[in-house]
Motif scaffolding. Structure first.
Motif, PDB file in Angstrom:
ATOM      1  N   ILE A  16      40.980  13.287  54.829  1.00 15.05           N
ATOM      2  CA  ILE A  16      39.842  12.446  54.463  1.00 15.05           C
ATOM      3  C   ILE A  16      39.853  12.059  52.992  1.00 15.05           C
ATOM      4  O   ILE A  16      40.554  12.666  52.169  1.00 15.05           O
ATOM      5  CB  ILE A  16      38.500  13.148  54.795  1.00 15.05           C
ATOM      6  N   ASN A  17      39.058  11.048  52.668  1.00 12.07           N
ATOM      7  CA  ASN A  17      38.883  10.608  51.296  1.00 12.07           C
ATOM      8  C   ASN A  17      37.886  11.522  50.587  1.00 12.07           C
ATOM      9  O   ASN A  17      36.790  11.770  51.075  1.00 12.07           O
ATOM     10  CB  ASN A  17      38.375   9.160  51.276  1.00 12.07           C
ATOM     11  N   LEU A  18      38.250  12.036  49.409  1.00 14.04           N
ATOM     12  CA  LEU A  18      37.379  12.940  48.654  1.00 14.04           C
ATOM     13  C   LEU A  18      36.715  12.254  47.468  1.00 14.04           C
ATOM     14  O   LEU A  18      35.722  12.744  46.943  1.00 14.04           O
ATOM     15  CB  LEU A  18      38.176  14.156  48.161  1.00 14.04           C
ATOM     16  N   GLY A  19      37.254  11.138  47.053  1.00 14.30           N
ATOM     17  CA  GLY A  19      36.693  10.420  45.916  1.00 14.30           C
ATOM     18  C   GLY A  19      37.570   9.245  45.554  1.00 14.30           C
ATOM     19  O   GLY A  19      38.771   9.244  45.836  1.00 14.30           O
ATOM     20  N   TYR A  23      41.167   2.934  39.707  1.00 11.52           N
ATOM     21  CA  TYR A  23      42.631   2.997  39.744  1.00 11.52           C
ATOM     22  C   TYR A  23      43.158   4.342  40.250  1.00 11.52           C
ATOM     23  O   TYR A  23      44.365   4.597  40.194  1.00 11.52           O
ATOM     24  CB  TYR A  23      43.230   2.688  38.364  1.00 11.52           C
ATOM     25  N   ALA A  24      42.284   5.200  40.739  1.00  8.01           N
ATOM     26  CA  ALA A  24      42.716   6.493  41.266  1.00  8.01           C
ATOM     27  C   ALA A  24      41.816   6.909  42.425  1.00  8.01           C
ATOM     28  O   ALA A  24      40.657   6.498  42.506  1.00  8.01           O
ATOM     29  CB  ALA A  24      42.686   7.561  40.169  1.00  8.01           C
ATOM     30  N   LYS A  25      42.363   7.712  43.301  1.00  5.47           N
ATOM     31  CA  LYS A  25      41.594   8.262  44.411  1.00  5.47           C
ATOM     32  C   LYS A  25      42.107   9.650  44.730  1.00  5.47           C
ATOM     33  O   LYS A  25      43.230  10.012  44.353  1.00  5.47           O
ATOM     34  CB  LYS A  25      41.692   7.354  45.642  1.00  5.47           C
ATOM     35  N   VAL A  26      41.265  10.422  45.393  1.00  8.50           N
ATOM     36  CA  VAL A  26      41.644  11.779  45.781  1.00  8.50           C
ATOM     37  C   VAL A  26      41.470  11.920  47.283  1.00  8.50           C
ATOM     38  O   VAL A  26      40.411  11.594  47.830  1.00  8.50           O
ATOM     39  CB  VAL A  26      40.792  12.836  45.039  1.00  8.50           C
ATOM     40  N   VAL A  94      37.597  23.981  48.418  1.00  9.03           N
ATOM     41  CA  VAL A  94      37.069  23.811  49.779  1.00  9.03           C
ATOM     42  C   VAL A  94      35.544  23.864  49.839  1.00  9.03           C
ATOM     43  O   VAL A  94      34.935  23.343  50.779  1.00  9.03           O
ATOM     44  CB  VAL A  94      37.676  24.862  50.743  1.00  9.03           C
ATOM     45  N   GLN A  95      34.904  24.484  48.840  1.00 12.72           N
ATOM     46  CA  GLN A  95      33.445  24.563  48.829  1.00 12.72           C
ATOM     47  C   GLN A  95      32.812  23.502  47.933  1.00 12.72           C
ATOM     48  O   GLN A  95      31.635  23.590  47.605  1.00 12.72           O
ATOM     49  CB  GLN A  95      32.996  25.966  48.381  1.00 12.72           C
ATOM     50  N   GLY A  96      33.594  22.492  47.550  1.00 10.54           N
ATOM     51  CA  GLY A  96      33.031  21.413  46.742  1.00 10.54           C
ATOM     52  C   GLY A  96      32.956  21.767  45.270  1.00 10.54           C
ATOM     53  O   GLY A  96      33.644  22.671  44.793  1.00 10.54           O
TER      54      GLY A  96
END
Length: 326
Positions: A16-19, A23-26, A94-96
């Motif tokens: 999944i997309n986390l952020g 110009y960048a994504k996680v 994993v816990q944000g």
């Protein structure tokens, strides 16, 4: 070739997309080699600004390859494709992050805050001992593992400190980070000691941990700076914080850079060291409150609950003039 296909060839199944930014994504991904989920930071050189590509990205990559500490997010692999995309494979929180954790659950009890703050301070000491500064310490950059331990992340504004011929650290002139966590000297646009800047941000984080709110309201930078320079800190009375905890925050959020605590002094403070709590001997008044020009006890916190709006980013080209500071 898209990101999923590129990662698949390297042994990662994209999740999944986390952020995502300009110009960048996680993304999350499952590592077939490691047998657990990881985070993948994907940077597109074609969309990134020149100063980021020339200065900040090379620094980040160099520093990430150097770091190895239990309270810092691990970097497993860094690679680049021919079309200009950089992939950084990292440990997944994993816990944000700590900000969302506190927004959801409220302020931490002092014992839990002590544990997490000790973990964070140990990570900062490790970096500072290597002459590495983070310069963007904030709750969003503190990830939590499965056991809710702190993992310091996002070294995008980090750098290795330079020293002059006499061995003294040179001052930084890049005003970066987030306004709500920025030290007064940074907000004023004064060349600053980068390690001392990190310390101020630690004080803001500790306040948020134990109070569940921001110590300063950054919606008016000029007013916030005045309050900081007057060394005024209001603690919500209903939190019933110990004098030791308030004393530590008060000494960290010290506007005079020559009097602000160093990282070793933070780690040796009576509140951080549980075994030494009974030996606490810092100057306190009869009520156990830290002494200063203004009592850091207030009837309530005037800035309300945590808000993402209170973490305005200072870009690398940030100028105090844009915030009406004269």
């Amino acid at each position: 070739m898209d990101d999923a296909a590129i990662l698949k060839r390297r042994g990662y199944i994209m999740g999944i997309n986390l952020g995502e930014g300009s110009y960048a994504k996680v993304k999350s991904a499952y590592s077939e080699r490691l047998k657990f989920n990881v985070a993948v930071k994907i940077i597109d050189r074609k969309k990134a600004p020149a100063d980021f590509l020339e200065k900040f990205l090379p620094r980040e990559i160099e520093i990430l390859t150097m770091l190895n500490h239990r309270s810092i997010v691990k970097t497993y692999e860094i690679f680049e494709t021919s079309d200009g995309k950089v992939y950084i494979i990292m440990e997944l929180g994993v816990q944000g992050d700590l900000l969302e954790f506190i927004k959801t659950r409220g302020a931490l009890h002092e014992e839990d805050a002590r544990k997490k703050f000790h973990q964070l301070s140990s990570a900062v000491k490790y970096c500072h001992d290597l002459d590495i500064v983070h310069r963007d310490l904030k709750c969003e950059n503190l990830l939590l593992d499965k056991d809710f331990n702190i993992k310091l992340s996002d070294f995008g504004f980090s750098k290795r400190c330079l020293r002059d011929d006499s061995g003294r650290l040179t001052l930084s002139k890049t005003f970066c980070g987030s306004a709500a966590y920025a030290a007064p000297e940074v907000l004023q646009g004064i060349p600053y000691q980068p390690k001392v800047y990190d310390i101020w941000s630690l004080g803001v984080i500790l306040y948020i941990m134990v109070c569940g709110s921001m110590p300063y309201d950054d919606s008016n930078i000029k007013k916030m700076l005045r309050i900081q320079k007057e060394h005024r800190i209001n603690f919500p009375r209903f939190k019933n914080l110990t004098g030791e905890c308030k004393d530590l925050i008060y000494r960290i959020l010290q506007p005079d850079v020559n009097r602000r605590l160093h990282i070793d002094e933070i780690l040796s403070h009576g509140w951080v060291q549980p075994k030494a709590r009974g030996l606490f001997s810092a100057a306190t008044d009869k009520e156990g409150e830290p002494q200063g020009p203004m009592s850091p006890q207030g009837p309530r916190n005037p800035h309300g609950p945590l808000s993402l709006a209170l973490t305005r980013s200072l870009s690398p080209s940030w100028s105090p003039r844009r915030h009406s500071l004269r």
